[in-house]
Scaffold this motif. Structure first.
Motif, PDB file in Angstrom:
ATOM      1  N   ILE A  99      21.297  46.309  37.447  1.00 20.53           N
ATOM      2  CA  ILE A  99      22.372  45.707  37.095  1.00 20.53           C
ATOM      3  C   ILE A  99      21.888  43.372  37.340  1.00 20.53           C
ATOM      4  N   VAL A 100      22.162  43.477  35.706  1.00 22.59           N
ATOM      5  CA  VAL A 100      21.749  41.945  35.327  1.00 22.59           C
ATOM      6  C   VAL A 100      22.530  41.373  35.202  1.00 22.59           C
ATOM      7  N   LEU A 101      23.412  40.200  35.650  1.00 26.61           N
ATOM      8  CA  LEU A 101      24.204  38.699  35.343  1.00 26.61           C
ATOM      9  C   LEU A 101      22.543  37.743  34.782  1.00 26.61           C
ATOM     10  N   ALA A 102      23.272  37.643  33.421  1.00 20.15           N
ATOM     11  CA  ALA A 102      23.151  36.431  32.155  1.00 20.15           C
ATOM     12  C   ALA A 102      24.160  35.810  32.447  1.00 20.15           C
ATOM     13  N   ARG A 103      23.513  33.914  32.265  1.00 17.53           N
ATOM     14  CA  ARG A 103      24.028  32.873  31.728  1.00 17.53           C
ATOM     15  C   ARG A 103      23.276  32.548  31.449  1.00 17.53           C
ATOM     16  N   GLY A 104      23.749  31.353  30.229  1.00 16.71           N
ATOM     17  CA  GLY A 104      22.408  30.720  29.632  1.00 16.71           C
ATOM     18  C   GLY A 104      23.186  28.966  30.704  1.00 16.71           C
ATOM     19  N   GLY A 105      22.818  28.072  30.381  1.00 18.93           N
ATOM     20  CA  GLY A 105      22.060  27.021  31.468  1.00 18.93           C
ATOM     21  C   GLY A 105      23.993  26.332  31.678  1.00 18.93           C
ATOM     22  N   GLY A 106      24.310  25.173  32.598  1.00 20.57           N
ATOM     23  CA  GLY A 106      25.751  24.397  31.986  1.00 20.57           C
ATOM     24  C   GLY A 106      25.865  23.534  33.059  1.00 20.57           C
ATOM     25  N   SER A 107      26.631  22.928  33.445  1.00 19.61           N
ATOM     26  CA  SER A 107      27.059  22.026  34.411  1.00 19.61           C
ATOM     27  C   SER A 107      27.515  22.589  35.368  1.00 19.61           C
ATOM     28  N   VAL A 108      27.397  22.086  36.123  1.00 18.66           N
ATOM     29  CA  VAL A 108      27.865  22.372  37.903  1.00 18.66           C
ATOM     30  C   VAL A 108      29.193  23.548  37.754  1.00 18.66           C
ATOM     31  N   GLU A 109      30.399  22.058  37.255  1.00 22.76           N
ATOM     32  CA  GLU A 109      31.708  23.339  36.893  1.00 22.76           C
ATOM     33  C   GLU A 109      31.459  24.491  35.982  1.00 22.76           C
ATOM     34  N   ASP A 110      30.669  24.399  34.727  1.00 20.58           N
ATOM     35  CA  ASP A 110      30.985  25.843  34.481  1.00 20.58           C
ATOM     36  C   ASP A 110      29.839  26.678  34.695  1.00 20.58           C
ATOM     37  N   LEU A 111      29.298  26.751  36.048  1.00 23.22           N
ATOM     38  CA  LEU A 111      28.072  28.042  36.450  1.00 23.22           C
ATOM     39  C   LEU A 111      29.434  27.871  37.914  1.00 23.22           C
ATOM     40  N   LEU A 112      30.560  27.816  38.549  1.00 26.57           N
ATOM     41  CA  LEU A 112      31.023  27.946  39.262  1.00 26.57           C
ATOM     42  C   LEU A 112      31.387  29.015  39.694  1.00 26.57           C
ATOM     43  N   PRO A 113      32.185  29.682  38.386  1.00 19.70           N
ATOM     44  CA  PRO A 113      32.488  30.796  39.091  1.00 19.70           C
ATOM     45  C   PRO A 113      31.759  32.026  39.680  1.00 19.70           C
ATOM     46  N   PHE A 114      29.607  31.359  38.877  1.00 21.42           N
ATOM     47  CA  PHE A 114      28.730  32.384  39.849  1.00 21.42           C
ATOM     48  C   PHE A 114      28.876  32.407  41.549  1.00 21.42           C
ATOM     49  N   SER A 115      29.690  31.218  42.193  1.00 22.77           N
ATOM     50  CA  SER A 115      29.305  31.043  43.839  1.00 22.77           C
ATOM     51  C   SER A 115      30.563  30.844  43.968  1.00 22.77           C
ATOM     52  N   ASP A 116      31.454  32.671  43.399  1.00 22.90           N
ATOM     53  CA  ASP A 116      32.543  32.096  43.841  1.00 22.90           C
ATOM     54  C   ASP A 116      32.361  33.092  44.546  1.00 22.90           C
ATOM     55  N   GLU A 117      33.126  33.077  46.139  1.00 21.65           N
ATOM     56  CA  GLU A 117      33.351  33.858  47.504  1.00 21.65           C
ATOM     57  C   GLU A 117      33.000  35.431  47.471  1.00 21.65           C
ATOM     58  N   THR A 118      34.282  35.725  46.290  1.00 20.42           N
ATOM     59  CA  THR A 118      34.762  37.123  46.252  1.00 20.42           C
ATOM     60  C   THR A 118      33.558  37.979  45.578  1.00 20.42           C
ATOM     61  N   LEU A 119      32.886  37.535  44.232  1.00 18.94           N
ATOM     62  CA  LEU A 119      31.408  37.674  43.385  1.00 18.94           C
ATOM     63  C   LEU A 119      30.551  38.166  44.643  1.00 18.94           C
ATOM     64  N   CYS A 120      30.057  36.944  45.589  1.00 20.41           N
ATOM     65  CA  CYS A 120      28.723  36.944  46.265  1.00 20.41           C
ATOM     66  C   CYS A 120      28.969  37.767  47.052  1.00 20.41           C
ATOM     67  N   ARG A 121      30.872  38.451  47.587  1.00 26.61           N
ATOM     68  CA  ARG A 121      30.307  39.554  48.013  1.00 26.61           C
ATOM     69  C   ARG A 121      30.681  41.171  47.762  1.00 26.61           C
ATOM     70  N   ALA A 122      31.026  41.023  46.676  1.00 16.52           N
ATOM     71  CA  ALA A 122      31.261  42.042  45.998  1.00 16.52           C
ATOM     72  C   ALA A 122      29.574  42.500  45.207  1.00 16.52           C
ATOM     73  N   ILE A 123      28.843  41.606  45.456  1.00 14.59           N
ATOM     74  CA  ILE A 123      26.823  41.392  44.556  1.00 14.59           C
ATOM     75  C   ILE A 123      26.389  42.250  46.198  1.00 14.59           C
ATOM     76  N   VAL A 124      26.926  41.699  46.707  1.00 13.23           N
ATOM     77  CA  VAL A 124      25.724  42.423  48.542  1.00 13.23           C
ATOM     78  C   VAL A 124      26.758  43.747  48.501  1.00 13.23           C
ATOM     79  N   ALA A 125      28.177  43.944  48.361  1.00 14.22           N
ATOM     80  CA  ALA A 125      28.908  45.094  48.791  1.00 14.22           C
ATOM     81  C   ALA A 125      27.929  46.324  47.527  1.00 14.22           C
TER      82      ALA A 125
END
Length: 413
Positions: A192-218
């Motif tokens: 599975i590939v998670l892909a997104r173009g560049g952006g500001s820190v606020e734009d990329l904030l969803p990909f630093s979400d704790e729930t998403l990070c734990r789902a990726i590990v699981a």
């Protein structure tokens, strides 16, 4: 003037501690000094304020502070009458805006690292040639176009399962989680590939979400994170099994290049054929060398040589044994003749006799005349038999007759 300056200093000294927000425009931190000097500027007005603090506040800041950073400081104002300047001595510095976001991301990163979720040993290997690739990206985005075009140009037979979701904003995380769960449950999807173009820190904030990070590990399916560009590093890049610098790089890392792989196969085939031919040549040379050796050129030569040598040794042994037997036979004949010559049979043949006195069953050889008194029964052994006789008397050697000897019976036995 002095009185005014002292009054101003006393009045400012009575002020309590305050919070001040602004933008750092100058940072003067000299090694070995106990005080750092800063300049805090108001972004909305052309006004600035001198700030002093302990250098440890700058070194231990959760987010590296640099000129242009937005901060809020906590401290107390001080007025210096001698110079007529106003300064703020701060004891706490906190980033605001993007800095605050970075602080929260750093705290979450430390938490995930403490739980071992960033351990490289948890990374799963990416399959060499996945049958189906899952792609989570924005609808009609440049990232989707880059991944699909680059992957299909490298390997035209590759298949994609695309899930279009929001990639920023409050609805991004729930939609990404749903797409990730669906693709992870699909047995045909191998990566599975998670892909997104560049952006500001606020734009990329969803990909630093704790729930998403734990789902990726699981997830049980290997996941490649291709968020933003090379400088961007959301937490999804750290917990994913593979981090790609860009969506294009993700396509190159997931799908092999058909042309490059074909060229590699040709090269490997040529190298293996060359290696095989070299091995055959070496083995043929080794066999030729072995066949040229005398033991293989004429295998029976040593046997023939040994056979002739064995025959010579057998003949020599036979001659030696026959000579030894002849010698021993001759020696035995000599001994037999010697024994015959000195034996009693030869003596009897020359005219001698053996006289024995018979007393019942005992027989005693007569050696002297005293051994056969008159009237004794005698047995006289000659060459061809024995004679029974009786002693009539005895005659000493060299003297006259001492008596008569009469033979009562003479017979051959």
């Amino acid at each position: 003037m002095r009185s005014v300056s002292m009054k101003v200093a006393q009045w400012i000294d009575r002020l309590g501690t305050i919070w001040v927000e602004g933008q750092l425009t100058q940072i003067n931190l000299r090694p070995g000094t106990r005080t750092a000097f800063l300049v805090l500027r108001d972004p909305a007005a052309d006004m600035s304020l001198s700030v002093t603090c302990d250098p440890a506040l700058l070194r231990n800041a959760p987010v590296p502070l640099q000129e242009g950073s937005r901060v809020v400081v906590y401290g107390k104002l001080s007025f210096f009458p001698g110079r007529g300047t106003l300064s703020l001595r701060v004891t706490e510095i906190r980033p605001v805006g993007v800095g605050d976001l970075l602080v929260r991301i750093e705290r979450l990163k430390a938490l995930l690292d403490a739980e071992g979720l960033l351990d490289p040993r948890l990374k799963r290997p990416i399959p060499f040639l996945p049958g189906t690739v899952g792609l989570i990206t924005g609808r009609g985005s440049a990232a989707e176009h880059d991944v699909l075009s680059v992957a299909r140009s490298r390997w035209p037979a590759v298949r994609f399962e695309v899930r279009n979701t929001a990639v920023q904003g409050p609805s991004a995380v729930p939609q990404i989680l749903d797409a990730l769960t669906a693709l992870d449950r699909d047995p045909g999807v191998e990566v599975i590939v998670l892909a997104r173009g560049g952006g500001s820190v606020e734009d990329l904030l969803p990909f630093s979400d704790e729930t998403l990070c734990r789902a990726i590990v699981a997830a049980t399916t290997p996941i490649v994170s291709a968020i933003g560009h090379e400088p961007d590093s959301p937490l999804s890049d750290l917990v994913a099994d593979l981090r790609a610098a860009t969506p294009t790089d993700a396509a190159k890392r997931v799908v092999p290049d058909a042309a490059a792989e074909t060229a590699l196969v040709r090269e490997l085939r040529a190298r293996s054929a060359s290696a095989l031919r070299g091995w055959v040549r070496r083995e043929a040379a080794a066999l030729a060398q072995l066949r040229s050796r005398p033991v293989l050129a004429d295998p029976l030569r040593d046997l023939t040589h040994r056979h002739d040598e064995v025959e010579r040794l057998r003949t020599a042994a036979r001659r030696s044994i026959e000579s030894l037997v002849r010698g021993e036979t001759t020696a035995g004949g000599h001994l037999r003749r010697q024994l015959t010559a000195v034996g009693p049979a030869a003596t009897l043949a020359r005219g001698y006799a053996v006289v024995q006195r018979v007393a019942g069953t005992d027989r005693q050889v007569v050696r002297e005349i005293e051994d056969a008194p008159a009237g004794s029964q005698l047995r006289i052994r000659v060459r061809d038999g024995a004679i029974s006789a009786a002693a009539l008397g005895t005659t000493p050697l060299g003297g006259g007759p001492a008596g008569k000897t009469r033979t009562d019976e003479s017979e051959r036995t």
